[in-house]
Enzyme design. Structure first.
Site, PDB file in Angstrom:
ATOM      1  N   ASP A   1       0.810  -1.224   0.000  1.00  0.00           N
ATOM      2  CA  ASP A   1       0.000   0.000   0.000  1.00  0.00           C
ATOM      3  C   ASP A   1       0.837   1.265   0.000  1.00  0.00           C
ATOM      4  O   ASP A   1       0.350   2.349  -0.311  1.00  0.00           O
ATOM      5  CB  ASP A   1      -0.871   0.044   1.263  1.00  0.00           C
ATOM      6  CG  ASP A   1      -1.999  -0.944   1.205  1.00  0.00           C
ATOM      7  OD1 ASP A   1      -2.645  -1.030   0.154  1.00  0.00           O
ATOM      8  OD2 ASP A   1      -2.244  -1.630   2.219  1.00  0.00           O
TER       9      ASP A   1
HETATM   10  C1  BGC Z   1       0.381   1.109   6.359  1.00  0.00           C
HETATM   11  C2  BGC Z   1       0.021  -0.075   5.542  1.00  0.00           C
HETATM   12  C3  BGC Z   1      -1.459  -0.167   5.456  1.00  0.00           C
HETATM   13  C4  BGC Z   1      -2.037   1.137   4.944  1.00  0.00           C
HETATM   14  C5  BGC Z   1      -3.525   1.095   4.836  1.00  0.00           C
HETATM   15  C6  BGC Z   1      -0.275   2.327   5.790  1.00  0.00           C
HETATM   16  O1  BGC Z   1       0.025   3.424   6.559  1.00  0.00           O
HETATM   17  O2  BGC Z   1       1.763   1.235   6.403  1.00  0.00           O
HETATM   18  O3  BGC Z   1       0.583  -1.223   6.086  1.00  0.00           O
HETATM   19  O4  BGC Z   1      -1.802  -1.186   4.575  1.00  0.00           O
HETATM   20  O5  BGC Z   1      -1.651   2.181   5.756  1.00  0.00           O
HETATM   21  O6  BGC Z   1      -4.178   1.428   6.012  1.00  0.00           O
HETATM   22  C1  NOJ Z   2      -1.668  -3.854   5.293  1.00  0.00           C
HETATM   23  C2  NOJ Z   2      -2.828  -4.139   4.407  1.00  0.00           C
HETATM   24  O1  NOJ Z   2      -3.909  -4.582   5.161  1.00  0.00           O
HETATM   25  C3  NOJ Z   2      -2.455  -5.140   3.365  1.00  0.00           C
HETATM   26  O2  NOJ Z   2      -3.525  -5.320   2.481  1.00  0.00           O
HETATM   27  C4  NOJ Z   2      -1.226  -4.644   2.645  1.00  0.00           C
HETATM   28  O3  NOJ Z   2      -0.974  -5.543   1.651  1.00  0.00           O
HETATM   29  C5  NOJ Z   2      -0.085  -4.416   3.587  1.00  0.00           C
HETATM   30  N1  NOJ Z   2      -0.515  -3.474   4.541  1.00  0.00           N
HETATM   31  C6  NOJ Z   2       1.205  -3.965   2.914  1.00  0.00           C
HETATM   32  O4  NOJ Z   2       1.212  -2.620   2.640  1.00  0.00           O
END
Ligand code: BGC
Ligand code: NOJ
Length: 814
Positions: A487
């Site tokens: 993400d």
């Molecule tokens: C986090 C991710 C997460 C995303 C969505 C980001 O700040 O680092 O791990 O998937 O937020 O909430």
């Molecule tokens: C947390 C999210 O829930 C997941 O979907 C994503 O793949 C990871 N973060 C990596 O960014």
């Protein structure tokens, strides 16, 4: 250093001191009524949706961190001394303390100056309520005059509004008290038809429902004025902050024990039958009176608890293993499976790291959670698949999240995470492999929940695949969109503000960044899809899919291979990311795992080479970090990933979700020792011994363990709600132990450590119990298979004839 111990017999973790490094939590409920409970009775409850139907209040960013919950106070009326038998909130040192977390229940017990108290918290199956079953015993040599106080703080339903809209909320709170039952009915008269209730089995010596009357205006939960004084004030809340408090007085002779039960419940009335008598202001309580009466009886509560235990026992018994490694056994047989159910239920919504107000059900998340859950309750997996597919758009794209209660896609978060659609293929394929229920493909499912737009689910899958095929960039690789699995790798986020998260990022026009990871995922999903197509007799479609996968592979070999590993992506300017050409972020873990899982590099040594690079550059004793070298500063063209300090989260943290992909890849190249070694590095039970470093619960996976660039290398964060659970379960059970559902039956193809002499397993599969015994006869991974004593070709156990309930499987490894 440890703070407790595993009780595998009872399938419990027993915490033996209350001051764990972080609150070590558990979940209550597995259907519609849920709660989070910490080892010191902190936490909150909700019905279905932690944002919209929050029953009790919880303060985030609190000090101490875990404050507010299901607190009971005991007061010795002779001395005036009072304390919390769960240690918090009074934190009076206890002579003895244990917290037993089990599947769907927690039991917190303690002893102080000869007063033993034990509270069992659980949610009976099929009910929308939680039971607190308190036993107090007098272990002193003299009579004991004791007062017991229960306490909870109600939330005014919408948890976000509750924590911000004070100008309104301080005037809306309403309660009723009748026969010692406290009913919380805020907004019932207009917008709502539901209420909460808090009941007590003993004769009540007093109650309080106004928070400040109970605590005192300038006090906290650690020293309520009422408990200090020893007498409730029978306050009624008008606005402000409604709470539920009961007072029960008990006299106990030496050795005598008493049980007091408290019930916290939720109920919805039909909209036309809300008041009793009709037209009055008094809520209709008829329906809950029976249920309250029932569970306030100790025998009924005991029976409900036994039902819960049996329910979980049967679920876990569906898949049991007996290997030479206790950490493997314990996680597979108990905790990993349990965590899979919790992630399936919660997605990423409510934990001590997810607030329950931000994120609903994740599309990508839930599809993956299902991979670890589908064998437990396949009917619920089916329902979830159909819910998820109904949020898919006609384009094949998907809303990134949806809200539990409405099941509608969340517009605020939107779509355009270009990996999202492909995960649905993996989930559906896993479901069919597990159940053999092909009918799901014909289920009619709408797009974006629009009536009239229904097509068979199969077409949803076709559109998912096409979504990638139709969105390729300059190199022929899949366009990444806002982000793929990572993400935080926001390669199109040219105009984003530093510090903004992906949700608010404005993409620049053009958007040509590409993802090698999605290419790998496309190979996985494309092959799964081709198998489904072929099995349905669509051989032309199957061939077409395979040729699309092969085309993608060719592009990856040409533009996605860096020489010693797979590249990660191309940015919006067409520059490689995750390449030796970069100064930082030269190698990323995700494409190594996913491309190899998609079958890339298995014939020409690239897979072996990529895994060697992972071992040399990314592996640490605490797990495999996401990328190296960590980004030392914020880069606009990379986005959120570089906003994290080195070693944390996606910026070179050990993002545990990705580690099992490498374990799986290692098994695909035949490295059983290496795969299991990686498995153990992040295995929570294995890490129990270093709890002072790991800090998170030793019975569940965390999303992240700080990487080698971090000052706190080895420290876990964000426990419970993570795709790590499902994927580790898949890696250990399906690839290392090698017990894998396929369309044709159960495959047994272990890739286990060389030192293992073998292992045993019981697996319930499509209604048949498979007793599996694996014996090592030589050092390799070649298998010979016997089914019920008969030698069978290959490694798939043919599906038995109908009526057969047991199958004996013997596998020799050489
Ligand atoms: C986090 C991710 C997460 C995303 C969505 C980001 O700040 O680092 O791990 O998937 O937020 O909430
Ligand atoms: C947390 C999210 O829930 C997941 O979907 C994503 O793949 C990871 N973060 C990596 O960014």
């Amino acid at each position: 250093m440890k703070f407790g111990t595993f009780d595998d017999q009872n399938r419990e973790y027993v915490i033996t001191r209350p001051d764990t490094p972080l609150p070590w939590i558990n979940y209550l409920g597995c259907e519609a009524y849920f709660g989070i409970i910490s080892n010191t009775a902190g936490g909150y409850s909700f019905y279905q949706d932690p944002r919209l139907r929050r029953i009790t209040r919880y303060r985030y960013n609190n000090v101490p961190m875990d404050m507010g919950g299901r607190y009971i106070y005991l007061r010795d009326n002779t001395s005036g001394e009072f304390w919390s038998p769960s240690w918090q909130p009074t934190r009076k040192p206890l002579d003895e303390y244990t917290c037993r977390h089990g599947q769907g229940y927690s039991i917190i017990s303690s002893s102080l100056k000869g007063v033993f108290a034990s509270t069992r918290y659980f949610v009976p199956m099929g009910e929308n309520l939680e039971v607190w079953q308190l036993t107090v015993r007098n272990d002193r040599g003299e009579a004991l005059d004791l007062s017991v106080f229960s306490s909870i703080e109600f939330c005014l339903w919408d948890a976000l509004d509750d924590s911000s809209n004070f100008q309104r909320n301080f005037s809306t709170g309403q309660v009723e008290v009748e026969d010692g039952v406290i009913y919380h009915k805020t907004e019932y008269r207009e917008r709502r038809n539901h209420f909460a209730y808090f009941a007590c089995s003993a004769e009540v010596a007093g109650f309080d429902t106004q928070r400040e009357a109970f605590l005192g205006a300038y006090r906290g939960w650690d020293s309520p004025q009422v408990v200090e004084a020893g007498q409730c004030s029978n306050s009624i809340a008008y606005g402000w902050s409604p709470v539920g408090v009961h007072q029960v007085n008990v006299t106990l002779q030496p050795g005598e024990e008493r049980q007091v039960i408290f019930l916290l419940g939720y109920h919805e009335n039909p909209a036309d039958d809300k008041f009793d008598p009709p037209g009055s202001q008094t809520i209709n309580k008829r329906a809950v009176k029976t249920v309250i009466r029932r569970y306030l009886q100790a025998e009924e509560a005991d029976r409900a608890f036994a039902v819960l235990k049996t329910y979980w026992g049967e679920l876990l018994d569906r898949f049991q293993v007996e290997t030479p490694d206790e950490h493997t056994n314990r996680m597979v047989n108990i905790w990993n499976a349990y965590q899979n159910m919790i992630t399936f239920n919660m997605s990423r919504s409510a934990s001590y790291f997810e607030s329950g107000i931000g994120r609903g059900m994740g599309y990508r998340d839930s599809n993956q959670d299902l991979l670890g859950f589908v064998h437990m309750v396949p009917e619920r997996a089916r329902e979830r698949i159909l819910d998820l597919a109904a949020t898919q758009m006609a384009s094949g794209g998907a809303y990134h999240q949806y809200q539990q209660l409405t099941k509608r896609g969340n517009d605020a978060v939107g779509s355009n995470f270009n990996d999202d659609p492909l995960w649905l293929v993996l989930a559906v394929s896993a479901y069919i492999k597990e159940t053999g229920d092909w009918s799901i493909l014909d289920a009619m499912v709408p797009y974006d929940n629009q009536p009239g737009s229904e097509t068979p689910l199969y077409e949803h899958l076709q559109r998912s695949v096409r979504y990638t095929v139709e969105r390729k960039g300059p190199h022929g690789l899949p366009l990444i969109g806002r982000a793929d699995w990572n993400d935080c790798l926001n390669l199109n986020c040219f105009s984003s503000e530093p510090g903004q998260s992906f949700q608010t990022t404005t993409n620049k026009e053009g958007k040509v960044a590409e993802s090698v990871f999605i290419a790998g995922l496309f190979a996985v999903a494309g092959r799964e899809m081709a198998e489904l197509a072929a099995a349905r007799g669509n051989s032309a479609e199957a061939r077409e899919l395979i040729s699309q996968v092969e085309e993608m592979e060719a592009v990856v070999y040409q533009h996605g291979w860096d020489g010693a590993w797979f590249r990660r992506a191309y940015d919006d300017f067409g520059r490689p990311i995750g390449s030796a050409q970069n100064e930082e972020g030269q190698i990323f873990i995700e494409p190594q795992g996913m491309c190899i899982m998609g079958g890339l590099g298995l014939d020409d040594g690239k897979a072996e080479q990529a895994l060697k690079s992972v071992g040399e550059r990314l592996a640490t004793m605490h797990g495999i970090v996401l990328q190296q070298p960590a980004y030392s500063q914020y880069y606009l063209h990379l986005g959120e990933i570089s906003s994290y300090p080195p070693g944390y989260k996606e910026n070179a943290g050990i993002f545990c979700h990705t580690n099992p992909w490498i374990m799986i890849a290692e098994t695909l190249v035949g490295h059983g020792d290496q795969a299991h070694d990686y498995y153990l590095r992040i295995n929570p039970s294995r890490r129990e011994e270093i709890s002072e470093v790991h800090r998170g619960e030793p019975y569940v996976y965390s999303q992240m363990i700080a990487g080698r660039d971090a000052a706190t290398h080895g420290e876990a964060k964000n426990s419970w709600l993570t795709g790590t659970a499902a994927w580790n379960y898949v890696a250990i059970t399906q690839y290392i132990l090698g017990i894998q559902p396929t369309l044709k039956g159960l495959k047994v193809a272990p890739v286990i450590p060389a030192a293992w002499k073998g292992f045993k397993s019981t697996r319930l599969y499509r209604g048949v119990t498979y007793q599996i015994e694996v014996e090592r006869k030589g050092p390799g991974n070649l298998t010979r298979l016997w089914v019920n004593g008969q030698a069978v070709e290959g490694n798939v156990v043919p599906l038995p004839e109908t009526g057969v309930k047991d199958v004996q499987v013997k596998v020799e490894l050489a």
